[in-house]
Enzyme design. Structure first.
Site, short mmCIF file in Angstrom:
data_model
loop_
_atom_site.label_atom_id
_atom_site.label_comp_id
_atom_site.label_asym_id
_atom_site.label_seq_id
_atom_site.Cartn_x
_atom_site.Cartn_y
_atom_site.Cartn_z
N ASP A 1 -5.31 -14.47 8.07
CA ASP A 1 -4.87 -13.46 7.11
C ASP A 1 -5.71 -13.54 5.83
O ASP A 1 -6.58 -12.70 5.60
CB ASP A 1 -3.37 -13.61 6.80
CG ASP A 1 -2.71 -12.30 6.39
OD1 ASP A 1 -3.37 -11.24 6.48
OD2 ASP A 1 -1.53 -12.33 6.00
N HIS B 1 -8.63 -10.70 5.75
CA HIS B 1 -8.94 -9.76 4.66
C HIS B 1 -10.02 -10.39 3.79
O HIS B 1 -9.83 -11.51 3.28
CB HIS B 1 -7.70 -9.53 3.79
CG HIS B 1 -6.55 -8.94 4.53
ND1 HIS B 1 -6.35 -7.58 4.65
CD2 HIS B 1 -5.52 -9.52 5.20
CE1 HIS B 1 -5.24 -7.36 5.34
NE2 HIS B 1 -4.72 -8.52 5.70
N THR C 1 -10.61 -3.31 2.12
CA THR C 1 -10.23 -1.99 1.60
C THR C 1 -11.33 -1.47 0.69
O THR C 1 -11.60 -2.09 -0.34
CB THR C 1 -8.94 -2.13 0.75
OG1 THR C 1 -8.09 -3.12 1.33
CG2 THR C 1 -8.22 -0.81 0.62
N GLU D 1 6.00 -6.68 8.87
CA GLU D 1 5.78 -7.89 8.07
C GLU D 1 7.05 -8.16 7.25
O GLU D 1 7.38 -9.29 6.93
CB GLU D 1 4.57 -7.69 7.15
CG GLU D 1 4.12 -8.96 6.46
CD GLU D 1 2.86 -8.77 5.61
OE1 GLU D 1 2.37 -7.63 5.48
OE2 GLU D 1 2.37 -9.77 5.07
C1 6MZ Z 1 -0.07 -11.44 2.98
N1 6MZ Z 1 0.06 -10.30 3.82
C2 6MZ Z 1 -0.59 -9.11 3.65
N2 6MZ Z 1 0.09 -7.98 3.98
C3 6MZ Z 1 -0.45 -6.76 3.77
N3 6MZ Z 1 -1.67 -6.58 3.24
C4 6MZ Z 1 -2.38 -7.66 2.91
C5 6MZ Z 1 -1.89 -8.97 3.12
N4 6MZ Z 1 -2.85 -9.84 2.73
C6 6MZ Z 1 -3.89 -9.09 2.27
N5 6MZ Z 1 -3.60 -7.78 2.36
C7 6MZ Z 1 -4.42 -6.63 1.92
O1 6MZ Z 1 -5.76 -7.05 1.75
C8 6MZ Z 1 -6.20 -6.87 0.39
C9 6MZ Z 1 -7.18 -7.95 -0.01
O2 6MZ Z 1 -8.37 -7.81 0.76
P1 6MZ Z 1 -9.39 -6.58 0.61
O3 6MZ Z 1 -9.41 -6.17 -0.84
O4 6MZ Z 1 -8.90 -5.49 1.50
O5 6MZ Z 1 -10.71 -7.15 1.03
C10 6MZ Z 1 -4.91 -6.86 -0.41
O6 6MZ Z 1 -5.06 -6.18 -1.64
C11 6MZ Z 1 -3.93 -6.15 0.54
O7 6MZ Z 1 -4.10 -4.75 0.46
ZN ZN Z 2 -2.95 -9.10 6.72
#
Ligand code: 6MZ
Ligand code: ZN
Length: 332
Positions: free
Chosen positions: A272, A19, A93, A191
């Site tokens: 992640d 992410h 996102t 998860e």
């Molecule tokens: C730890 N496990 C996880 N489970 C679910 N969603 C996660 C996550 N880790 C990150 N995100 C998702 O990614 C966003 C941040 O990156 P972006 O703003 O998208 O670039 C978080 O706000 C969440 O929606």
């Molecule tokens: Zn993730």
């Protein structure tokens, strides 16, 4: 012969679950003007799945302008390339901010991908739907994603469903629409324990699943889910440090990836949120190696298999397999 740690660093790697806003390093946050306190808050040694979602606010504040979003994306790509990641699927996102619309957010990230400096890394973009948003909001984001998929079909490859797993819903119709429009689907699944949703997601047959922590009966006490999963054999993106730090896995050694290894099921390793969890893909390989006493061939194979699970173009997959083969001849 390379020592194990250096082997993991040098091995050409494939990152399929990263992410953007969780991947910002301390240095990047500092460059973006974050205070030391904010940086400390963002990087956690131990947290819970609920708490971790508060940490992303630090990154979101830091990337709320086009300039900072562009810089962050370029820096994250550079750091993955420095860790010898040769293929990266970055996910993010789309957000509306003061100086940008969701579409401008997507365009800014794509611009940074196009302008990447390292020639040794291929970068693709997956766009995430935030499960906390309602159907209409997610549907509007999806329309923007489809628009950019049509403009940049070689860069925008898929859709992800992420966000706090304790909140929101999996809207199957949106992912069906994404699929009809040529997007691959990588969905965060199991998860946390949520058997009804997990069955819905599995029945949709996403191309890949994120985490998959609560699929095996040892973790769900439900054999039906595992039976369904083993029939489908969908590749799972395993994020060891993320799960250990968020306390959904007790330790690296007790991580559910062992069930995938035992049963020869498809999986890959991923970071992640390398910033939040203070990790790298090399470190994830080393954790797996140390926890399960793997040899270099095993690690090489994990990297090579991940190419098959990626959303790369077929000629890119061939090229990546060739690169790994050559590296093996020269280094193993
Ligand atoms: C730890 N496990 C996880 N489970 C679910 N969603 C996660 C996550 N880790 C990150 N995100 C998702 O990614 C966003 C941040 O990156 P972006 O703003 O998208 O670039 C978080 O706000 C969440 O929606
Ligand atoms: Zn993730």
């Amino acid at each position: 012969m390379l020592e194990m740690e250096s082997f993991c660093e040098k091995l050409p790697k494939i990152e399929l679950h990263a992410h953007l806003n969780g991947s910002l390093s301390r240095n990047t946050l500092r460059q973006l003007g974050c205070t030391d306190d904010a940086i400390l808050e963002y990087q956690s040694e131990q947290t819970t799945i609920e708490e971790v979602f508060k940490l992303f606010k630090v990154a979101h504040k830091a990337t709320s302008t086009k300039k900072n979003l562009y810089l962050s994306t370029k820096t994250v790509i550079k750091e993955f390339a420095e860790d010898n990641v040769i293929y990266l699927e970055l996910r993010t996102t789309p957000r509306k901010e003061l100086d940008m619309t969701e579409e401008e957010y997507i365009q800014t990230v794509i611009n940074a991908i196009i302008d990447k400096e390292s020639p040794n890394i291929i970068v693709k973009l997956l766009l995430s739907l935030d499960r906390r948003r309602n159907h209409q909001e997610q549907s509007e984001t999806l329309d923007a994603i489809i628009k950019f998929k049509n403009m940049y079909p070689d860069i925008v490859r898929g859709v992800d469903l992420s966000g706090d797993p304790a909140q929101g819903t999996f809207y199957r119709d949106l992912f069906e629409k994404a699929r009809r429009n040529g997007l691959f689907c990588a969905i965060h699944c199991a998860e946390i324990k949520n058997n009804t949703e997990v069955i819905d997601i599995l029945n949709f047959k996403p191309e890949r699943l994120g985490h998959g922590t609560f699929l095996h009966p040892n973790y769900t006490s439900n054999a039906e889910i595992w039976n369904l999963y083993t029939k489908l054999q969908i590749p799972v993106e395993c994020c060891l440090s993320s799960n250990v730090i968020c306390l959904t896995s007790k330790s690296h050694r007790e991580h559910h990836v062992q069930e995938w290894m035992k049963n020869d099921l498809p999986y890959c390793l991923a970071t992640d949120d390398k910033g939040v969890f203070n990790t790298t893909l090399s470190k994830e390989f080393l954790h797996l190696q140390e926890s399960f006493n793997l040899n270099k061939k095993d690690l090489w194979k994990i990297s090579d298999n991940a190419i098959n699970y990626s959303f790369a173009l077929s000629e890119e997959k061939e090229m990546l397999h060739e690169k790994l083969k050559l590296w093996k001849i020269q280094n193993m």
